[in-house]
Scaffold this motif. Structure first.
Motif, PDB file in Angstrom:
ATOM      1  N   PRO A  45      46.020  29.734  50.936  1.00 20.14           N
ATOM      2  CA  PRO A  45      45.049  28.775  51.472  1.00 20.14           C
ATOM      3  C   PRO A  45      45.210  27.360  50.905  1.00 20.14           C
ATOM      4  CG  PRO A  45      44.014  30.012  49.739  1.00 20.14           C
ATOM      5  CD  PRO A  45      45.419  30.545  49.845  1.00 20.14           C
ATOM      6  N   TYR A  46      46.398  27.022  50.410  1.00 18.36           N
ATOM      7  CA  TYR A  46      46.724  25.660  49.959  1.00 18.36           C
ATOM      8  C   TYR A  46      45.853  25.218  48.777  1.00 18.36           C
ATOM      9  CZ  TYR A  46      48.790  25.903  54.597  1.00 18.36           C
ATOM     10  OH  TYR A  46      49.493  26.310  55.715  1.00 18.36           O
ATOM     11  N   VAL A  47      45.721  26.106  47.806  1.00 16.99           N
ATOM     12  CA  VAL A  47      45.025  25.780  46.558  1.00 16.99           C
ATOM     13  C   VAL A  47      46.054  25.837  45.433  1.00 16.99           C
ATOM     14  CG1 VAL A  47      42.792  26.636  47.343  1.00 16.99           C
ATOM     15  CG2 VAL A  47      44.370  28.210  46.199  1.00 16.99           C
ATOM     16  N   ASN A  48      45.700  25.328  44.246  1.00 18.33           N
ATOM     17  CA  ASN A  48      46.696  25.365  43.172  1.00 18.33           C
ATOM     18  C   ASN A  48      46.959  26.803  42.729  1.00 18.33           C
ATOM     19  OD1 ASN A  48      45.143  26.154  40.759  1.00 18.33           O
ATOM     20  ND2 ASN A  48      44.176  24.153  40.894  1.00 18.33           N
ATOM     21  N   HIS A  49      48.046  26.978  42.013  1.00 14.49           N
ATOM     22  CA  HIS A  49      48.505  28.318  41.652  1.00 14.49           C
ATOM     23  C   HIS A  49      47.407  29.148  40.985  1.00 14.49           C
ATOM     24  CE1 HIS A  49      51.317  31.425  40.223  1.00 14.49           C
ATOM     25  NE2 HIS A  49      50.552  31.428  39.139  1.00 14.49           N
ATOM     26  N   PHE A  50      46.691  28.554  40.056  1.00 19.12           N
ATOM     27  CA  PHE A  50      45.716  29.311  39.265  1.00 19.12           C
ATOM     28  C   PHE A  50      44.467  29.636  40.071  1.00 19.12           C
ATOM     29  CE2 PHE A  50      48.377  26.742  36.472  1.00 19.12           C
ATOM     30  CZ  PHE A  50      48.991  27.762  35.761  1.00 19.12           C
ATOM     31  N   GLN A  51      44.108  28.763  40.989  1.00 19.62           N
ATOM     32  CA  GLN A  51      43.015  29.088  41.899  1.00 19.62           C
ATOM     33  C   GLN A  51      43.432  30.231  42.824  1.00 19.62           C
ATOM     34  OE1 GLN A  51      39.889  27.981  41.804  1.00 19.62           O
ATOM     35  NE2 GLN A  51      39.418  29.473  43.407  1.00 19.62           N
ATOM     36  N   GLY A  52      44.714  30.241  43.208  1.00 21.67           N
ATOM     37  CA  GLY A  52      45.227  31.359  43.997  1.00 21.67           C
ATOM     38  C   GLY A  52      45.092  32.673  43.252  1.00 21.67           C
ATOM     39  N   THR A  53      45.426  32.656  41.965  1.00 24.57           N
ATOM     40  CA  THR A  53      45.264  33.859  41.146  1.00 24.57           C
ATOM     41  C   THR A  53      43.804  34.289  41.104  1.00 24.57           C
ATOM     42  OG1 THR A  53      47.176  33.314  39.766  1.00 24.57           O
ATOM     43  CG2 THR A  53      45.551  34.815  38.822  1.00 24.57           C
ATOM     44  N   GLU A  54      42.906  33.334  40.936  1.00 19.69           N
ATOM     45  CA  GLU A  54      41.480  33.654  40.888  1.00 19.69           C
ATOM     46  C   GLU A  54      41.021  34.297  42.192  1.00 19.69           C
ATOM     47  OE1 GLU A  54      37.894  34.233  39.169  1.00 19.69           O
ATOM     48  OE2 GLU A  54      39.680  33.455  38.178  1.00 19.69           O
ATOM     49  N   LEU A  55      41.556  33.849  43.315  1.00 16.97           N
ATOM     50  CA  LEU A  55      41.192  34.453  44.604  1.00 16.97           C
ATOM     51  C   LEU A  55      41.635  35.913  44.676  1.00 16.97           C
ATOM     52  CD1 LEU A  55      42.056  31.528  47.062  1.00 16.97           C
ATOM     53  CD2 LEU A  55      39.775  32.342  46.408  1.00 16.97           C
ATOM     54  N   VAL A  56      42.801  36.221  44.101  1.00 19.44           N
ATOM     55  CA  VAL A  56      43.262  37.612  44.097  1.00 19.44           C
ATOM     56  C   VAL A  56      42.409  38.456  43.154  1.00 19.44           C
ATOM     57  CG1 VAL A  56      45.220  39.161  43.825  1.00 19.44           C
ATOM     58  CG2 VAL A  56      45.592  36.853  44.681  1.00 19.44           C
ATOM     59  N   VAL A  57      42.016  37.888  42.015  1.00 18.93           N
ATOM     60  CA  VAL A  57      41.093  38.593  41.116  1.00 18.93           C
ATOM     61  C   VAL A  57      39.808  38.945  41.867  1.00 18.93           C
ATOM     62  CG1 VAL A  57      39.634  38.364  39.071  1.00 18.93           C
ATOM     63  CG2 VAL A  57      42.020  37.600  38.986  1.00 18.93           C
ATOM     64  N   GLU A  58      39.281  37.981  42.607  1.00 17.62           N
ATOM     65  CA  GLU A  58      38.066  38.224  43.384  1.00 17.62           C
ATOM     66  C   GLU A  58      38.287  39.322  44.425  1.00 17.62           C
ATOM     67  OE1 GLU A  58      36.719  34.534  45.019  1.00 17.62           O
ATOM     68  OE2 GLU A  58      36.507  33.568  43.054  1.00 17.62           O
TER      69      GLU A  58
END
Length: 298
Positions: free
Chosen positions: A254-267
């Protein structure tokens, strides 16, 4: 009066001894704050729910997924190298409490073929699993693909394999062993095999499984010892969410930074598979955060 004072002193000492014993017993347990995301009936929104859990370390295993010595993606390799030291400290603390440690460097366990830790996994008595183990193959092991009955697609697009480097790295055979910064103790085991993992857990009467390592959107979820498989087998599964990373390129949805992407997968994991917790619950130290992660501390 002397008799009264003596009795009072003896009573105080007894209370102190009992409370001290209780405190020591309490400290021997794992006290985790488990975070899940619950969907309201008939709704589309999720609410964060936290609950306290106390686990017996003797009935708990910690599985380290694919913390290799190198990676075809330079960014991934750099983050694993940064994560390895803090992860090792969390593993050492868990081991000291009595948690059983399983090292799972997929496809390179042959590096350890003559070690007692590898032989421990191979020699564990066969135990029939309560549900079928994954049989599909991917990347050198069997694989648990996404289960559409319980999860939608991942919130990040990793179809480009997730290299987040400015100059995209070429996929190659890069890893040979687990990152040497992670200590392998005499009491540990080494396997990347689903049946061997089940045998080890059954032999020790282990009900609780902690997953950590990389990469969450791929191997931590999909490997034969990973989250999907352990949940299907009925274990109490949790993710140590600060001790993981993803293969995600910020140039993809979804075009977010790498670490925000990781947080989305955690969620995603918290919504559809299992709760998560931070390593502080084990170590008493601040949660790990990558140096490049400029977001506020979690």
């Amino acid at each position: 009066h002397k008799r009264y004072r003596l009795g009072a002193i003896q009573g105080a000492l007894l209370v102190f001894a009992i409370s001290g014993h209780t405190s020591r017993a309490d400290n021997s347990q794992l006290h985790l704050t488990l975070r899940s995301r619950m969907k309201a009936p008939g709704g589309d929104t999720f609410t964060v729910v936290e609950k306290k859990a106390t686990w017996d370390p003797k009935k708990t295993a910690l599985i380290i997924c694919d913390m290799w010595d190198d990676h075809w993606c330079k960014g991934a390799a750099r983050r694993v190298a940064e994560l390895a030291g803090p992860l090792n400290e969390a593993v050492k603390t868990a081991r000291a409490k009595g948690v059983f440690i399983i090292h799972a460097p997929s496809s390179v366990v042959g590096f350890y073929k003559d070690t007692p830790q590898r032989k421990r996994a191979q020699m564990a008595p066969f135990a029939k699993p309560p549900a079928p183990l994954a049989t599909a193959e991917r990347w050198g092991t069997t694989w648990c693909w996404p289960d559409p009955k319980r999860e939608p697609g991942l919130p990040i697009d990793d179809s480009d394999m997730g290299c987040d480097c400015a100059v995209k790295c070429k996929i190659r055979d890069a890893w040979t062993r687990e990152n040497p910064a992670i200590e392998i103790a005499e009491s540990d085991a080494i396997t990347d095999n689903g049946q061997e993992t089940w045998n080890l857990l059954t032999e020790r009467g282990i009900d609780n499984v902690i997953l950590c390592g990389v990469h969450l959107n791929m191997c931590v979820l999909g490997r034969p010892f990973g989250i999907r498989q352990m949940v299907h087998l009925g274990k109490n599964v949790v993710l140590m969410r600060d001790m993981t990373d993803t293969m995600y390129n910020h140039e993809m949805k979804p075009y977010v930074n790498h670490f925000q992407g990781t947080e989305l997968v955690v969620e995603h994991v918290e919504k559809y598979w299992c709760p998560s917790f931070i390593s502080s619950d084990i170590t008493g130290r601040p949660a790990f955060q990558f140096k490049e992660d400029m977001r506020a501390s979690r």
